[in-house]
Design a protein around this motif. Structure first.
Motif: not given
Length: 337
Positions: A158, A163, A165, A172, A176
């Motif tokens: 963040a 993102d 997900a 994912s 990231a």
């Protein structure tokens, strides 16, 4: 999640190697079936070339025999069940795929101590030599580059505008992780992984067929050394020199937790103050927002941070992961013993 992006360049020949090139690496993540790190049931990877993610991969795998039972808490995190992996390739086969994909590139993971330890234990379980690879840790990079109340992947992502997900979906999380490293590199003006690590004063980890050395910071905590620090603690352990406070109930006795962190070189205090560097929040807390930290000690931690003091908040799971790293280097014989 394979094939969503352009195909990667052909892998280089030989073992995974140096971080001295450009922003070229493979971000990875593993999910496990139970509390044993070697119980790998999913592997995710994101290949980065010249600072661009060129492919992503998410594979289910059968955990090694003897480590293949599934615990409910793990299923609740990642949603993978025994039936979903029953007909999937073995860990050894998936490791071959990962090494072919990663040939010549270093690995990066968020909390690499966990992921690399998982690969080590799984290799031992299937009677296979550890692969040879350099590796780095985006969690350690984030601790050096960012000032956050928690360095868990959702909060780091963040902060970096990344993102995430589906947290705990291996592909994912790997993607990231890759974007987090790229964003930290952008902020630091680093055009290759080696320069980024050097600028952050982070040493590259190294895994070889019979030995390993962890990715770690090159300087240890320089705050007040209070008298309870264990004399024989490893100064390279991530808890060494930390001043820790606990709040909320843990799944283990509070006294046992205090003694465990003290053996790693940390000092335990009862209240949050300007010396505090880490606050462990119990009661099953897994939130991401500091506003959710409801105890008085947590509120004090937020207040001290607002005054400019760096205090990191850990969940019990974060603490368990850190305590599991009782050594920052080792040999295969010690693991087999």
């Amino acid at each position: 999640m394979t094939g969503l992006l352009p195909a990667p360049r052909p892998p280089l020949e030989g073992a995974i190697g140096s971080v001295a090139g450009g922003l070229d690496f493979v971000a990875i993540d593993v999910e496990t079936a139970n509390a044993r790190r070697g119980s790998i049931c999913s592997i995710g990877a994101a290949v980065v070339r010249d600072g661009v993610v060129v492919s992503t991969h998410s594979w289910l795998t059968r955990p090694p025999a003897g480590l293949d039972h599934f615990d409910g808490i793990n299923i609740s995190l990642h949603g993978i069940t025994p039936g979903m992996v029953a007909d999937q390739p073995s860990f050894a086969d998936r490791l071959d795929q990962l090494l072919e994909l990663s040939g010549g590139l270093p690995l990066v993971a968020h909390n690499a101590a966990f992921d690399i330890a998982a690969l080590r234990e799984a290799c031992v379980a299937v009677d296979r030599e550890w692969p040879t690879t350099d590796y780095a840790c985006s969690l350690i990079m984030a601790r050096r580059a960012l000032d956050l109340i928690s360095y868990r992947l959702p909060m780091v992502a963040a902060e970096c505008g990344v993102d995430l997900a589906a947290h705990h979906e291996a592909g994912s999380d790997a993607l990231a992780c890759a974007h987090v490293v790229l964003e930290i590199a952008r902020r630091r003006g680093a055009d290759n992984l080696g320069a980024l690590l050097a600028g952050l004063q982070v040493l590259t980890g190294r895994l070889e067929a019979a030995a390993w050395a962890g990715c770690r910071g090159t300087s240890t905590y320089a705050g007040p050394q209070l008298p309870d620090v264990a004399a024989d603690a490893d100064p390279e352990h991530p808890l060494y020199g930390q001043v820790m406070v606990f709040t909320g109930a843990l799944s283990i006795r509070r006294q046992d937790a205090w003694e465990a962190v003290a053996r790693c070189g940390a000092v335990v205090e009862k209240g949050v103050n300007k010396r505090t560097t880490m606050l462990v929040v119990g009661d099953g807390f897994t939130g991401h927002d500091p506003a959710d930290f409801w105890t008085g000690k947590a509120a004090k931690a937020v207040l001290w941070r607002e005054r400019g003091h760096r205090i990191e908040v850990l969940t019990e799971g974060d603490l368990v992961d850190l305590l599991a790293e009782t050594r920052t280097s080792g040999v295969r014989d010690a693991v087999l013993a």
